[in-house]
Scaffold this motif. Structure first.
Motif, PDB file in Angstrom:
ATOM      1  N   LEU A  85     -11.945 -31.196  63.446  1.00  0.00           N
ATOM      2  CA  LEU A  85     -10.937 -31.457  62.431  1.00  0.00           C
ATOM      3  C   LEU A  85     -10.166 -32.733  62.774  1.00  0.00           C
ATOM      4  O   LEU A  85      -9.874 -33.003  63.940  1.00  0.00           O
ATOM      5  N   THR A  86      -9.834 -33.502  61.760  1.00  0.00           N
ATOM      6  CA  THR A  86      -9.162 -34.790  61.949  1.00  0.00           C
ATOM      7  C   THR A  86      -7.907 -34.860  61.081  1.00  0.00           C
ATOM      8  O   THR A  86      -7.635 -33.980  60.273  1.00  0.00           O
ATOM      9  N   GLY A  87      -7.171 -35.974  61.256  1.00  0.00           N
ATOM     10  CA  GLY A  87      -5.972 -36.163  60.460  1.00  0.00           C
ATOM     11  C   GLY A  87      -4.758 -35.547  61.121  1.00  0.00           C
ATOM     12  O   GLY A  87      -4.794 -35.128  62.282  1.00  0.00           O
ATOM     13  N   SER A  88      -3.685 -35.472  60.381  1.00  0.00           N
ATOM     14  CA  SER A  88      -2.423 -34.971  60.915  1.00  0.00           C
ATOM     15  C   SER A  88      -2.281 -33.471  60.674  1.00  0.00           C
ATOM     16  O   SER A  88      -3.015 -32.872  59.884  1.00  0.00           O
ATOM     17  N   ILE A  89      -1.324 -32.874  61.372  1.00  0.00           N
ATOM     18  CA  ILE A  89      -1.045 -31.444  61.214  1.00  0.00           C
ATOM     19  C   ILE A  89      -0.136 -31.272  60.001  1.00  0.00           C
ATOM     20  O   ILE A  89       0.945 -31.854  59.945  1.00  0.00           O
ATOM     21  N   PRO A  90      -0.534 -30.478  59.015  1.00  0.00           N
ATOM     22  CA  PRO A  90       0.307 -30.330  57.815  1.00  0.00           C
ATOM     23  C   PRO A  90       1.597 -29.572  58.122  1.00  0.00           C
ATOM     24  O   PRO A  90       1.559 -28.461  58.663  1.00  0.00           O
ATOM     25  N   PRO A  91       2.746 -30.149  57.795  1.00  0.00           N
ATOM     26  CA  PRO A  91       4.021 -29.460  58.054  1.00  0.00           C
ATOM     27  C   PRO A  91       4.173 -28.175  57.263  1.00  0.00           C
ATOM     28  O   PRO A  91       4.963 -27.300  57.635  1.00  0.00           O
ATOM     29  N   GLU A  92       3.398 -28.028  56.189  1.00  0.00           N
ATOM     30  CA  GLU A  92       3.506 -26.827  55.345  1.00  0.00           C
ATOM     31  C   GLU A  92       3.140 -25.545  56.086  1.00  0.00           C
ATOM     32  O   GLU A  92       3.514 -24.443  55.651  1.00  0.00           O
ATOM     33  N   LEU A  93       2.400 -25.661  57.185  1.00  0.00           N
ATOM     34  CA  LEU A  93       2.018 -24.453  57.922  1.00  0.00           C
ATOM     35  C   LEU A  93       3.237 -23.678  58.396  1.00  0.00           C
ATOM     36  O   LEU A  93       3.176 -22.456  58.582  1.00  0.00           O
TER      37      LEU A  93
END
Length: 328
Positions: A153-161
């Motif tokens: 998995l790539t990209g940033s960690i979604p803050p919505e979690l």
């Protein structure tokens, strides 16, 4: 005749076996499972998925005995190629979904899982899933356990979690994630206890907001994180395991108040300075590594500190005392 009567009385005196009556597998769910099997190329792992067996007795499947609806699907450790079938979203009573240890499972996490409103466990790990950690996972508000570790998995960690109200822990370790740890993670509910983010490419300071939570375990190892970790420690904290090794953390360790609950502390390969706090001697430590930092002073005597060999302490600026060389 008498002996026959005795035998008959004996068998009549035995306890009557109880047979648990359960509903047969729901036909709609069975149809969906056959579609999933087809999408995965009819793998040998799912050979038991046949019309001749009730699907509640199929390998990797669990049913609710009262309703006959599929509540768990666990597909792991098999020779399966392809992507996670979007049909998994058509099992409306699913509470647990696992695809694990499937090296040839590729593609992105499908948005179809958002239809699984009763899902409490989502484990997609040890695969070759790629793409982002999707923010739509935050729609699964009943999630208790979320494990997306050991993928690509790539990209940033979604803050919505952080809006998941029932989450007890999160595993995003062993991916290729970049960016920062979201500030919103300090708003996880009081049930949130563990956070694995190791072996990624995360940068920046750890948000101080995380100090509002009372973790039992954090693993930030092997990133490029910086800043202070003091917010995780204190007399009232219950943290047990901390691994922040191989980062760029820089803070004064001698000012840390370590909780009695701490059993494992790994801070190696950082820029931590100061001295080892004497409170370490009062802990029941099973693991300790502060090597490759900028620590000075005498290693406190007592507790478990002398049971660790010199590799737990070496390559510091001027740390001394057993098990290192004597202080001068």
């Amino acid at each position: 005749m008498k002996s026959i009567l005795i035998i008959a009385i004996f068998f009549l005196s035995l306890p009557t076996p109880s047979f648990s009556l359960s509903q047969p597998c729901n036909k709609n769910d069975e149809k969906v499972l056959f579609q999933i099997k087809k999408s995965l190329g009819n793998p040998y792992l799912l050979a038991s998925w046949q019309k001749t067996f009730d699907c509640c007795h199929w390998y990797s499947v669990k049913c609710n005995k009262t309703t006959g609806r599929i509540i768990a699907l666990t597909i792991s450790s098999g020779n399966i190629s392809g992507q996670i079938p979007h049909e998994v979203g058509d099992l409306p009573y699913l509470k647990s979904l696992e695809f694990r240890k499937l090296a040839n499972l590729t593609g992105e996490i499908p948005s179809a899982i958002t239809k699984l409103t009763q899902l409490t466990i989502l484990r997609l790990s040890w695969t070759n899933l790629s793409g982002p950690v999707p923010s739509f996972i935050s729609q699964l508000t009943n999630l208790f356990d979320l494990d997306l570790s050991f993928n690509d998995l790539t990209g940033s960690i979604p803050p919505e979690l952080a809006t998941l109200p029932n989450l007890a822990g999160l595993r995003l370790d062993r991916n290729k994630l970049t960016g920062v740890i979201p500030e919103s993670f300090g708003r996880f509910s009081g049930n949130f206890q563990y956070l694995y983010l190791s072996h990624n490419q995360l940068t920046g300071d750890v948000p101080r907001s995380l100090g509002y939570l009372n973790f039992t375990l954090i693993d930030f190892s092997r990133n490029q994180l910086t800043g202070d970790l003091s917010m995780f420690f204190g007399a009232n904290k219950t943290i047990q395991i901390v691994d922040s090794s191989r980062n760029g953390f820089q803070f004064n360790l001698s000012e840390m108040e370590l909780p009695a609950s701490l059993t494992s502390l790994d801070l190696n390969h950082n820029k931590i300075y100061g001295s080892l706090p004497a409170t370490l001697t009062g802990l029941n430590l099973q693991y300790l590594n502060v090597s490759y930092n900028r620590l000075c002073g005498k290693i406190p005597q007592g507790g478990d500190l002398q049971t660790f060999d010199n590799t737990s302490y070496f390559h510091n600026r001027c740390l001394c005392g057993l098990p290192l060389q004597a202080c001068t």
